[in-house]
Structures are given as structure tokens and as C-alpha cells.
Design a protein around this motif. Structure first.
Motif, PDB file in Angstrom:
ATOM      1  N   ARG A  29       0.861  -1.158   0.082  1.00  0.00           N
ATOM      2  CA  ARG A  29       0.188  -0.083  -0.044  1.00  0.00           C
ATOM      3  C   ARG A  29       0.893   1.443  -0.006  1.00  0.00           C
ATOM      4  O   ARG A  29       2.016   1.208   0.445  1.00  0.00           O
ATOM      5  CB  ARG A  29      -0.881  -0.007   1.287  1.00  0.00           C
ATOM      6  CG  ARG A  29      -1.702  -1.169   1.486  1.00  0.00           C
ATOM      7  CD  ARG A  29      -3.047  -0.843   0.807  1.00  0.00           C
ATOM      8  NE  ARG A  29      -3.972  -2.027   1.116  1.00  0.00           N
ATOM      9  CZ  ARG A  29      -5.279  -2.057   0.981  1.00  0.00           C
ATOM     10  NH1 ARG A  29      -5.707  -0.897   0.632  1.00  0.00           N
ATOM     11  NH2 ARG A  29      -5.941  -3.169   0.876  1.00  0.00           N
ATOM     12  N   ASP A  30       0.326   2.171  -0.703  1.00  0.00           N
ATOM     13  CA  ASP A  30       1.049   3.555  -0.398  1.00  0.00           C
ATOM     14  C   ASP A  30       0.691   4.172   1.058  1.00  0.00           C
ATOM     15  O   ASP A  30      -0.104   3.790   1.655  1.00  0.00           O
ATOM     16  CB  ASP A  30       0.853   4.435  -1.810  1.00  0.00           C
ATOM     17  CG  ASP A  30      -0.633   5.063  -1.813  1.00  0.00           C
ATOM     18  OD1 ASP A  30      -1.397   4.815  -0.876  1.00  0.00           O
ATOM     19  OD2 ASP A  30      -0.947   5.692  -2.808  1.00  0.00           O
ATOM     20  N   GLY A  44       4.640  -6.531  -5.711  1.00  0.00           N
ATOM     21  CA  GLY A  44       5.910  -6.644  -5.838  1.00  0.00           C
ATOM     22  C   GLY A  44       6.675  -5.067  -5.813  1.00  0.00           C
ATOM     23  O   GLY A  44       7.931  -4.912  -5.644  1.00  0.00           O
ATOM     24  N   ALA A  45       5.520  -4.108  -5.821  1.00  0.00           N
ATOM     25  CA  ALA A  45       5.944  -2.706  -5.653  1.00  0.00           C
ATOM     26  C   ALA A  45       6.417  -2.428  -4.236  1.00  0.00           C
ATOM     27  O   ALA A  45       5.917  -3.138  -3.309  1.00  0.00           O
ATOM     28  CB  ALA A  45       4.921  -1.822  -6.292  1.00  0.00           C
ATOM     29  N   ALA A  46       7.396  -1.335  -4.144  1.00  0.00           N
ATOM     30  CA  ALA A  46       7.847  -0.932  -2.705  1.00  0.00           C
ATOM     31  C   ALA A  46       6.829  -0.349  -2.260  1.00  0.00           C
ATOM     32  O   ALA A  46       6.299   0.946  -2.802  1.00  0.00           O
ATOM     33  CB  ALA A  46       9.071  -0.122  -2.939  1.00  0.00           C
ATOM     34  N   GLY A  47       6.041  -0.532  -0.956  1.00  0.00           N
ATOM     35  CA  GLY A  47       4.949   0.182  -0.454  1.00  0.00           C
ATOM     36  C   GLY A  47       5.341   0.656   0.928  1.00  0.00           C
ATOM     37  O   GLY A  47       6.681   0.347   1.460  1.00  0.00           O
ATOM     38  N   VAL A  48       4.571   1.194   1.719  1.00  0.00           N
ATOM     39  CA  VAL A  48       4.676   1.651   3.013  1.00  0.00           C
ATOM     40  C   VAL A  48       4.406   0.576   3.929  1.00  0.00           C
ATOM     41  O   VAL A  48       3.347  -0.290   3.597  1.00  0.00           O
ATOM     42  CB  VAL A  48       3.695   2.828   3.366  1.00  0.00           C
ATOM     43  CG1 VAL A  48       3.673   3.199   4.794  1.00  0.00           C
ATOM     44  CG2 VAL A  48       4.030   4.038   2.609  1.00  0.00           C
ATOM     45  N   GLU A  49       5.333   0.289   4.897  1.00  0.00           N
ATOM     46  CA  GLU A  49       4.850  -0.706   6.103  1.00  0.00           C
ATOM     47  C   GLU A  49       3.615  -0.685   6.512  1.00  0.00           C
ATOM     48  O   GLU A  49       3.237   0.333   7.052  1.00  0.00           O
ATOM     49  CB  GLU A  49       6.045  -0.890   6.891  1.00  0.00           C
ATOM     50  CG  GLU A  49       5.857  -1.813   7.790  1.00  0.00           C
ATOM     51  CD  GLU A  49       7.069  -2.013   8.903  1.00  0.00           C
ATOM     52  OE1 GLU A  49       6.966  -2.631   9.979  1.00  0.00           O
ATOM     53  OE2 GLU A  49       8.163  -1.283   8.775  1.00  0.00           O
ATOM     54  N   ARG A  50       3.100  -1.610   6.552  1.00  0.00           N
ATOM     55  CA  ARG A  50       1.440  -1.643   6.957  1.00  0.00           C
ATOM     56  C   ARG A  50       1.615  -1.761   8.499  1.00  0.00           C
ATOM     57  O   ARG A  50       2.186  -2.392   9.208  1.00  0.00           O
ATOM     58  CB  ARG A  50       0.607  -2.777   6.344  1.00  0.00           C
ATOM     59  CG  ARG A  50       0.515  -2.302   5.084  1.00  0.00           C
ATOM     60  CD  ARG A  50      -0.320  -3.532   4.283  1.00  0.00           C
ATOM     61  NE  ARG A  50      -1.676  -3.455   4.718  1.00  0.00           N
ATOM     62  CZ  ARG A  50      -2.523  -4.017   4.023  1.00  0.00           C
ATOM     63  NH1 ARG A  50      -2.356  -5.018   2.906  1.00  0.00           N
ATOM     64  NH2 ARG A  50      -3.825  -3.853   4.391  1.00  0.00           N
ATOM     65  N   GLN A  51       0.504  -1.140   9.311  1.00  0.00           N
ATOM     66  CA  GLN A  51       0.528  -1.245  10.787  1.00  0.00           C
ATOM     67  C   GLN A  51      -0.122  -2.867  11.026  1.00  0.00           C
ATOM     68  O   GLN A  51      -0.890  -3.173  10.404  1.00  0.00           O
ATOM     69  CB  GLN A  51      -0.488  -0.478  11.140  1.00  0.00           C
ATOM     70  CG  GLN A  51      -0.129   0.917  11.294  1.00  0.00           C
ATOM     71  CD  GLN A  51       1.208   1.342  11.707  1.00  0.00           C
ATOM     72  OE1 GLN A  51       1.194   1.276  12.791  1.00  0.00           O
ATOM     73  NE2 GLN A  51       2.135   1.713  10.779  1.00  0.00           N
TER      74      GLN A  51
END
Length: 157
Positions: free
Chosen positions: A20-21, A30-37
């Protein structure tokens, strides 16, 4: 996508594992996303507010909403509507930043109404937050910068 191919957590429940962004929008696998809570974390009220404020300041209101949601679901019954209202404020800011002015305004106003009955628990400045939400809801036309619009959750005395 068939049931067998769905993303599942370790307990077999369906969970979307796509990255997720910062505004919680799914990105391609495979995309770099924001670490999820992580979900289901029980935090103290101070820890909840600190974590949510950090995420709001970073322009990640969707992720702050997840922190508030944990407090809403795990907190004592008399405080659940407070945490639910704060989660709605964060989701309202998320929608506003995504360009959904109507949805953002509705959630901001709903959250402001929900927290209005509380008298500044944990140094949360309820009146100021309500005023912030109503002011932002009244001027939504174009997407906003989530970090620039992030509210201060607690009073700084």
C-alpha cells in the motif's frame, strides 16, 4: 481471483497482501510500499496517540486510522466511540488527500460529532480537533496534502 488464490493470513483468513502507499491505496504486487500497521495491537492510550500522531505527521492518515481502530476495538467500552471518532477523522483526511471531497467531508464531520461529547481525555484537544475537522470539511475541493493538513491530537501545555 478464485478462493484458493486469495491472499491469506497465517490463520487462513482472507487478507490483501498487496503493498500500500501512504494513503492506503493498493499498489501492484512486488512494488515498494509503505509498511503496514500490524493489526490487533493493544497499546496504551499514550502509545496510540504517539503512534497515530507520528503517522499523521508523515502524511499517512490511513495508517493512523488503523492504529485508532485497534484502540476502538480493544479499549474500554466508555472510550470506544472516542477512538472510533478519531479513526473517522483519520479516514476523512485520507479521503480528502485522495481527492474524494464528499467522502472526506462526511467522515470528518462524523468523526467530529462522535468525539464532541468527550472532555479532553488523555490531553486530546477535542474542541480544537472538532474545529479542525469542520474547517477542513468546509473547504474540500481538490486533494489536500495529508502531512500539511495533519492535526495535532493532544494539547501542548
Amino acid at each position: 481471483m478464485d478462493k484458493a488464490a486469495r491472499d491469506r493470513d497465517i490463520e487462513g483468513r482472507a487478507r490483501n497482501a498487496r503493498p500500500r502507499d501512504g494513503l492506503g491505496r493498493p499498489l501492484p504486487y512486488g512494488a515498494a510500499g509503505v509498511e503496514r500497521q500490524p493489526e490487533g495491537i493493544v497499546r496504551s492510550p499514550a502509545q496510540t496517540l504517539d503512534q497515530a500522531q507520528r503517522l499523521l505527521d508523515e502524511g499517512k492518515p490511513f495508517h493512523a486510522h488503523e492504529v485508532f481502530e485497534d484502540a476502538w476495538k480493544s479499549g474500554p467500552e466508555p472510550e470506544r466511540e472516542l477512538w472510533r471518532g478519531l479513526a473517522q477523522l483519520a479516514v476523512g483526511l485520507t479521503h480528502a488527500a485522495r481527492g474524494n471531497a464528499t467522502g472526506g467531508a462526511r467522515l470528518l464531520l462524523r468523526g467530529a460529532d462522535r468525539i464532541a461529547g468527550y472532555r479532553d481525555p488523555y490531553a486530546i484537544d477535542v474542541a480544537r480537533l472538532g474545529a479542525w475537522a469542520r474547517e477542513l470539511a468546509g473547504r474540500l475541493d481538490d486533494p489536500v496534502d495529508a502531512a500539511a493538513e495533519a492535526p495535532r491530537l493532544i494539547r501542548k501545555d
